[in-house]
Design a protein around this motif. Structure first.
Motif, PDB file in Angstrom:
ATOM      1  N   ASN A   1       0.834  -1.211   0.000  1.00  0.00           N
ATOM      2  CA  ASN A   1       0.000   0.000   0.000  1.00  0.00           C
ATOM      3  C   ASN A   1       0.868   1.260   0.000  1.00  0.00           C
ATOM      4  OD1 ASN A   1      -2.673   0.940  -0.100  1.00  0.00           O
ATOM      5  ND2 ASN A   1      -2.682   1.399   2.088  1.00  0.00           N
TER       6      ASN A   1
ATOM      7  N   CYS B   1       2.429   1.796  -3.409  1.00  0.00           N
ATOM      8  CA  CYS B   1       1.445   2.370  -4.330  1.00  0.00           C
ATOM      9  C   CYS B   1       1.253   3.862  -4.043  1.00  0.00           C
ATOM     10  CB  CYS B   1       0.113   1.630  -4.212  1.00  0.00           C
ATOM     11  SG  CYS B   1       0.133  -0.064  -4.838  1.00  0.00           S
TER      12      CYS B   1
ATOM     13  N   HIS C   1      -2.447   0.067  -7.496  1.00  0.00           N
ATOM     14  CA  HIS C   1      -3.423  -0.962  -7.142  1.00  0.00           C
ATOM     15  C   HIS C   1      -4.117  -1.442  -8.423  1.00  0.00           C
ATOM     16  CE1 HIS C   1      -3.082  -0.481  -2.827  1.00  0.00           C
ATOM     17  NE2 HIS C   1      -3.254   0.833  -2.933  1.00  0.00           N
TER      18      HIS C   1
END
Length: 256
Positions: free
Chosen positions: A241, A244, A251
């Motif tokens: 996460n 990203c 994602h």
């Protein structure tokens, strides 16, 4: 979703073992193609935490080949000694299992005889030439200097790269990150994990200065759950996460 313009070659999560289902790794790496799961190979520890059993590796191989995901073999102990002696039999096996990269952890803490690294360097070069489809990763630190310096002096093959890890695989945080040299690609490791991934990404992108790189982590991905030492996919996703959010990968579209 993988960004072809991103300098991040791979986001390495090492130590996948029997505590996780190989199919789960396939799902994650299919959704995030930059993710590379690493498996530690050391015969005397096979089947213990961090070191997958032979049966688990067989199941993971089926996932690698079916889903066409990135996978790296991190050699330790006797597996490193074999390669240093010029024995490529296990490398043949790794290729058949679908592994694309092999990291040679030639350090004492990884159970390796490091007394003849300089004179064994030609064996690494011979194997790199024999197995052009495999990328050979050398740990670059002060202990392995006789090995990587000898490789440098002979000319680095295109399928040989180096992992900058002064912790020698012990997970100690690095104080700084060097820029990649002209001769070969590098990756970064040493104390990287969910707790510092935002700063590490900022720092290594700056250090790489537009060159491609990868990062790798292991110790920080372990957790104790129900009394067991496990490879924690929740921690892997925190890192995914953050990566990203840093714009180094994306994602999948189905998540919006």
């Amino acid at each position: 979703m993988e960004d072809s313009k991103s300098p991040l070659r791979a986001l390495g999560f090492c130590g996948a073992d029997d505590s996780v289902d190989p199919k789960m790794l396939g799902l994650i790496a299919s959704a995030y193609p930059s993710v590379e799961f690493g498996v530690l190979f050391r015969p005397d520890k096979e089947g213990s935490p961090r070191y997958a059993s032979a049966a688990w590796v067989q199941n993971f191989s089926q996932v690698i080949l079916a889903a066409k995901i990135k996978a790296a073999a991190h050699l330790c102990g006797a597996r490193v000694n074999q390669v240093l002696d010029g024995d490529g039999a296990f490398l043949e096996q790794l290729l058949s299992w679908g592994f694309g990269r092999v990291q040679i952890n030639a350090t004492a803490v990884n159970g390796v005889d490091t007394s003849k690294l300089a004179e064994q360097a030609p064996h690494i070069l011979e194997l790199a030439n024999k197995f052009p489809k495999l990328e050979f990763i050398l740990q670059k630190n002060d202990e392995t200097a006789p090995l990587w310096q000898a490789v440098l002096s002979s000319g680095v093959p295109s399928n040989v790269t180096m992992l900058v890890d002064e912790s020698k695989g012990t997970g100690v945080a690095a104080k700084s990150w060097p820029s990649p040299p002209k001769e070969y690609e590098i990756g970064y490791a040493g104390g990287i994990g969910p707790s510092n991934i935002d700063k590490v990404l900022t720092d290594v992108v700056t250090a790489a200065n537009g060159r491609s790189f990868w990062i790798d982590m292991e110790s920080s991905l372990r957790s104790n759950k129900n009394g067991d030492d496990v490879f924690d996919l929740d921690k892997c996703f925190i890192v995914i996460n953050a990566t990203c959010s840093a714009g180094l990968m994306g994602h999948p579209g189905f998540l919006g």
